[in-house]
Design a protein around this motif. Structure first.
Motif, PDB file in Angstrom:
ATOM      1  N   ILE B 135      52.026  54.669  34.801  1.00 44.39           N
ATOM      2  CA  ILE B 135      50.664  53.541  36.076  1.00 44.39           C
ATOM      3  C   ILE B 135      49.101  55.292  36.241  1.00 44.39           C
ATOM      4  CG2 ILE B 135      49.330  52.797  38.646  1.00 44.39           C
ATOM      5  CD1 ILE B 135      52.170  52.090  38.662  1.00 44.39           C
ATOM      6  N   PRO B 136      48.229  54.287  35.518  1.00 45.72           N
ATOM      7  CA  PRO B 136      46.880  55.915  35.413  1.00 45.72           C
ATOM      8  C   PRO B 136      46.522  55.275  36.919  1.00 45.72           C
ATOM      9  CG  PRO B 136      46.696  53.371  33.683  1.00 45.72           C
ATOM     10  CD  PRO B 136      47.565  53.458  34.315  1.00 45.72           C
ATOM     11  N   PRO B 137      46.491  56.944  37.922  1.00 44.74           N
ATOM     12  CA  PRO B 137      45.750  56.834  38.601  1.00 44.74           C
ATOM     13  C   PRO B 137      45.031  55.523  39.134  1.00 44.74           C
ATOM     14  CG  PRO B 137      46.232  59.402  38.408  1.00 44.74           C
ATOM     15  CD  PRO B 137      46.742  57.713  36.508  1.00 44.74           C
ATOM     16  N   GLU B 138      43.715  55.694  38.142  1.00 46.36           N
ATOM     17  CA  GLU B 138      42.518  55.363  38.086  1.00 46.36           C
ATOM     18  C   GLU B 138      42.635  53.583  38.537  1.00 46.36           C
ATOM     19  OE1 GLU B 138      43.169  56.848  35.902  1.00 46.36           O
ATOM     20  OE2 GLU B 138      42.545  55.977  33.692  1.00 46.36           O
ATOM     21  N   ARG B 139      44.155  52.728  37.602  1.00 46.56           N
ATOM     22  CA  ARG B 139      44.437  51.680  38.394  1.00 46.56           C
ATOM     23  C   ARG B 139      44.636  51.212  39.579  1.00 46.56           C
ATOM     24  NH1 ARG B 139      48.910  49.257  34.425  1.00 46.56           N
ATOM     25  NH2 ARG B 139      47.927  50.147  33.219  1.00 46.56           N
ATOM     26  N   ALA B 140      45.483  52.443  40.231  1.00 53.33           N
ATOM     27  CA  ALA B 140      45.886  53.016  41.400  1.00 53.33           C
ATOM     28  C   ALA B 140      44.830  52.659  42.482  1.00 53.33           C
ATOM     29  CB  ALA B 140      46.621  53.151  41.871  1.00 53.33           C
ATOM     30  N   VAL B 141      43.880  53.727  42.018  1.00 53.99           N
ATOM     31  CA  VAL B 141      42.852  53.502  42.777  1.00 53.99           C
ATOM     32  C   VAL B 141      42.129  52.364  43.093  1.00 53.99           C
ATOM     33  CG1 VAL B 141      40.468  54.257  42.968  1.00 53.99           C
ATOM     34  CG2 VAL B 141      42.529  56.155  42.709  1.00 53.99           C
ATOM     35  N   ALA B 142      41.781  51.323  42.073  1.00 48.77           N
ATOM     36  CA  ALA B 142      41.028  50.266  41.718  1.00 48.77           C
ATOM     37  C   ALA B 142      41.511  49.028  42.946  1.00 48.77           C
ATOM     38  CB  ALA B 142      41.048  50.071  40.760  1.00 48.77           C
ATOM     39  N   ALA B 143      43.243  49.352  42.609  1.00 52.48           N
ATOM     40  CA  ALA B 143      43.847  48.089  43.413  1.00 52.48           C
ATOM     41  C   ALA B 143      44.234  48.657  45.055  1.00 52.48           C
ATOM     42  CB  ALA B 143      45.278  47.963  43.254  1.00 52.48           C
ATOM     43  N   LEU B 144      43.697  49.637  45.361  1.00 52.60           N
ATOM     44  CA  LEU B 144      43.503  50.307  46.429  1.00 52.60           C
ATOM     45  C   LEU B 144      42.514  50.256  47.225  1.00 52.60           C
ATOM     46  CD1 LEU B 144      45.246  53.854  47.199  1.00 52.60           C
ATOM     47  CD2 LEU B 144      46.185  51.725  46.971  1.00 52.60           C
ATOM     48  N   GLN B 145      41.282  50.376  46.530  1.00 54.01           N
ATOM     49  CA  GLN B 145      39.577  49.188  46.488  1.00 54.01           C
ATOM     50  C   GLN B 145      39.998  48.184  47.001  1.00 54.01           C
ATOM     51  OE1 GLN B 145      38.091  52.342  46.869  1.00 54.01           O
ATOM     52  NE2 GLN B 145      36.294  51.247  48.135  1.00 54.01           N
ATOM     53  N   GLN B 146      40.288  46.942  45.700  1.00 54.76           N
ATOM     54  CA  GLN B 146      40.448  46.079  46.449  1.00 54.76           C
ATOM     55  C   GLN B 146      41.291  45.620  48.031  1.00 54.76           C
ATOM     56  OE1 GLN B 146      42.330  44.805  42.886  1.00 54.76           O
ATOM     57  NE2 GLN B 146      40.240  44.381  41.967  1.00 54.76           N
TER      58      GLN B 146
END
Lengths: 255, 449
Positions: B135-146
């Motif tokens: 899982i690319p970290p940026e995908r997880a970061v975006a999901a956390l932000q949402q």
């Protein structure tokens, strides 16, 4: 069951009549032994011990308790025993989660499963913080166990754990905090100490504030990274309903 | 049972290594200095007499680090690997609603469909999928932000304490973030959670603070110091101080504020002399009292190279996982795959599908694919860049094949080996192939072919 009492939601097998228990009910009792009275005095509350109704149908409670040295801290006991006149001599109470009853049932199932896990009773257990539960911890105490059943088992935070100093030094109870630490040290933490000796040591520490102060510093220094949840904090949570009170029964007893 | 760290259990000048590490992981060490090659010296929080303790270097070297799960968490270059560590841990083995929500969150990040599964199947499914894809970290970061809780969600949570309103499934990712190599995107995501503390469950904020400390991004230092001045943040002061302690300490542990001074002023003063460039921080971290930071350095320098003296010091580190990160030990494992080929048995059957697996400690992954011709291709992969150039030797009976790990991505080494069907026919039946991975030594000649 007596039909009239059953209609009133009362279980006659419990001393003095109890409520019709449901899975996940929060159980509280007040002992009258030195350590129980001290805990209640320190927490400014009316209960010294907490457990959870693991299976109402079979009349089972699950609790964490300082059982024999090296023994499993979490065990299944009957509701009758939990509230008997020996253990709940100072009275007791039953509270129920206000939200979705399925969550309470999930907490109960989680509680029952922990009976097979290896835990040690330790009132110094940091309710949060040790590696933030990535690897888990195997130490806990009674009200922490109930809190953990709801938070980890059902995704419900009943109360926010509170810092030790905040909790016990509030309302000018600093001296009491010292005594609690002494109790922790001599009676509850040191499960290796034979009970008779521990009781003697507890009485000794309670009568010696200087010793108590020393023990407090040693046991729960300012860097202690744990927080506490007390039985009364749980019983007073706005997220639970009080459903039953057991009156005090005799001046003698244990918890 | 935990080792006894009560003061009366040790004499003033010696503390056993197991008692020391118990005190370390419980945050019961008040002062600590690390003297490489000699000892650790410090004081325990729990000792009212403030006696000095000493832990001898040989005792620290001899300690059984593999038996303590705290040392198994590691530092990972891939989020998928970090998530596997979290999901594989003891706590996540229990079937609970929050754990299920966390596993579904991970599968959502992987883009995998929902399935009707038991908890055990769900957990294994998540672990397998994470072994297959990252899982690319940026995908997880975006999901956390949402999922950052707002006022409405906070109000709903207040009603019955249901942490689902606050998206507690994020906790699995927050834990994994704490096990990742330093990454500024991840640091910013963690700071967003902490910044939102007024609308978060206290466990979630505590977790984000723990991860911020472990992630070791120095940008978190001024952020945390600023928060210490916010009275609404008071509940988390101790956790923030612990994170600052981890971030800032070099060879001497900076003690927590002791009450005589407001925490913000204390940490401003403590951090003021620490205005350093990245290289200076790297050197300080490589000699830190916190083994977690030395491990990070070892992982980083395996890729980029460091100063010879510091690399040598890490190779002699007292903590085994740090030593291994920079000088890996041989890996041995048995592949449960029938390599021997018998023409009659396969006459009309299609080749079996690919088989995946990994070594017991998780550092080595493998995949076996059989082609229609009967040839087999073995692929080996690892996130451990210290294995670059390492030999992978496969043995079955008298047959032996060998390949070498080459860097295939910034954070991955790969090796592959083709076994012709002609070789498979000669292999003994009923035996499993043995794999040995030997790290490179200076005297090794390169593998040809």
């Amino acid at each position: 069951m007596d039909p009239d009492r059953a209609e009133a939601g009362i279980d006659p097998t419990i001393q003095g009549g109890g409520p019709e228990f449901r899975d996940g009910d929060l159980l509280f009792r007040a002992g009258t032994a030195d350590d129980s009275r001290l805990i209640m005095q320190l927490t400014g509350g009316q209960f010294s011990h907490a457990g959870i109704c693991g299976r109402a149908e079979t009349g089972e409670a699950v609790d964490a308790y300082p059982r024999d040295p090296q023994d499993q801290a979490i065990a299944c006991v009957s509701l009758v025993e939990f509230f008997d006149e020996h253990h709940a001599a100072g009275g007791g109470g039953v509270c129920r989660y206000r939200g979705d009853p399925e969550r309470a049932r999930e907490a109960a199932r989680f509680a029952a499963r922990q009976v097979d896990e290896r835990y040690f009773f330790d009132i110094r257990s940091p309710i949060l913080g040790r590696g933030y539960e990535v690897v888990g911890d195997n130490r806990l105490y009674c009200s922490e166990f109930v809190w953990h059943c709801f938070r980890t088992g059902a995704g419900v935070t009943l109360v926010d754990p509170r810092d030790f100093y905040d909790l016990f030094t509030a309302a000018g109870r600093a001296e009491d905090a010292e005594s609690l630490a002494a109790l922790v040290r001599e009676r509850l933490v040191s499960a290796r100490t034979p009970k008779q000796m521990a009781q003697k040591a507890t009485a000794q520490v309670m009568s010696d504030p200087a010793l108590a102060r020393k023990v407090l510093k040693r046991e729960l220094g300012p860097g202690h990274n744990g927080r506490f949840v007390t039985p009364d904090q749980l019983a007073r949570s706005p997220r639970v309903l009080h459903v039953h009170t057991f009156p005090a029964r005799s001046p003698e007893g244990q918890s | 049972m935990s080792p006894d760290i009560r003061p009366e259990s040790f004499s003033a000048d010696t503390l056993p290594a197991d008692a020391f590490w118990a005190a370390y992981s419980e945050g019961a060490v008040a002062e600590l200095e690390r003297h490489p090659g000699r000892d650790y010296r410090g004081k325990l929080d729990t000792d009212p007499d403030g006696r000095d303790f000493v832990v001898s270097w040989p005792a620290l070297v001899r300690y059984d680090y593999q038996a303590n799960p705290q040392f198994s968490l590691g530092v990972h270059t891939r989020l998928g690997r970090a998530l596997r560590t979290v999901i594989g841990a003891r706590l996540m083995r229990q079937d609970t609603r929050p754990h299920r929500a966390q596993l579904w969150f991970v599968l959502e990040l992987l883009g995998r469909p929902q399935k009707e599964l038991s908890y055990q199947e769900l957990r294994e499914y998540a672990l397998e999928e994470l072994a297959r894809a990252d899982i690319p970290p940026e995908r997880a970061v975006a999901a956390l932000q949402q999922r950052l809780p707002d006022e409405a969600r906070w109000a709903a949570y207040q009603n019955d304490g249901d942490v689902a309103y606050l998206a507690m499934e994020r906790e699995v990712v927050l834990k994994a973030f704490g096990l990742l190599v330093t990454d500024s995107r991840v640091c910013r995501a963690l700071m967003s959670v902490v910044e939102n503390h007024a609308r978060e469950d206290v466990v979630t904020v505590g977790l984000a603070l723990w991860a911020l400390g472990r992630l070791n991004d120095k940008d978190a230092i001024p952020f945390l110091i600023r928060l210490l001045a916010d009275p609404r943040f008071g509940y988390h002061t101790l956790e923030a101080e612990r994170a600052l302690q981890l971030l800032c300490s070099g060879g001497r542990m900076i003690p927590l504020s002791s009450g005589g001074e407001a925490p913000r002023e204390y940490w401003e003063r403590a951090a003021a002399p620490l205005q350093r460039g990245a290289d200076d921080w790297a050197r300080v971290d490589a000699a830190s009292v916190f083994w977690e930071k030395r491990l990070r350095r070892a992982r980083a320098w395996v890729t980029t190279g460091g100063q010879p003296a510091e690399l040598a010091a890490l190779r002699d580190d007292e903590v085994e996982p740090v030593r291994r990160a920079i000088s890996p030990v041989p890996i041995l494992m048995i592949l449960s795959y029938p390599l021997a080929y018998r023409q009659t048995a396969r006459a009309h059957a299609p080749p079996p599908g690919p088989v995946n697996g990994e070594s017991a400690e998780g550092s080595l992954r493998w995949r076996i694919e059989e082609e229609a011709s009967g040839d087999v291709v073995l692929r080996f992969g690892s996130d451990d860049l210290a294995l670059r150039g390492a030999r992978v030797r496969v043995t079955l009976g008298t047959w032996q094949g060998q390949t070498e790990f080459r860097q295939a991505a910034p954070d991955q080494v790969l090796g592959f080996l083709r076994i012709p069907v002609a070789d498979r026919i000669t292999m003994p039946e009923g035996e499993s192939p043995r794999v040995e991975v030997h790290p490179v030594s200076d005297s090794d000649p390169p593998v040809s072919g």
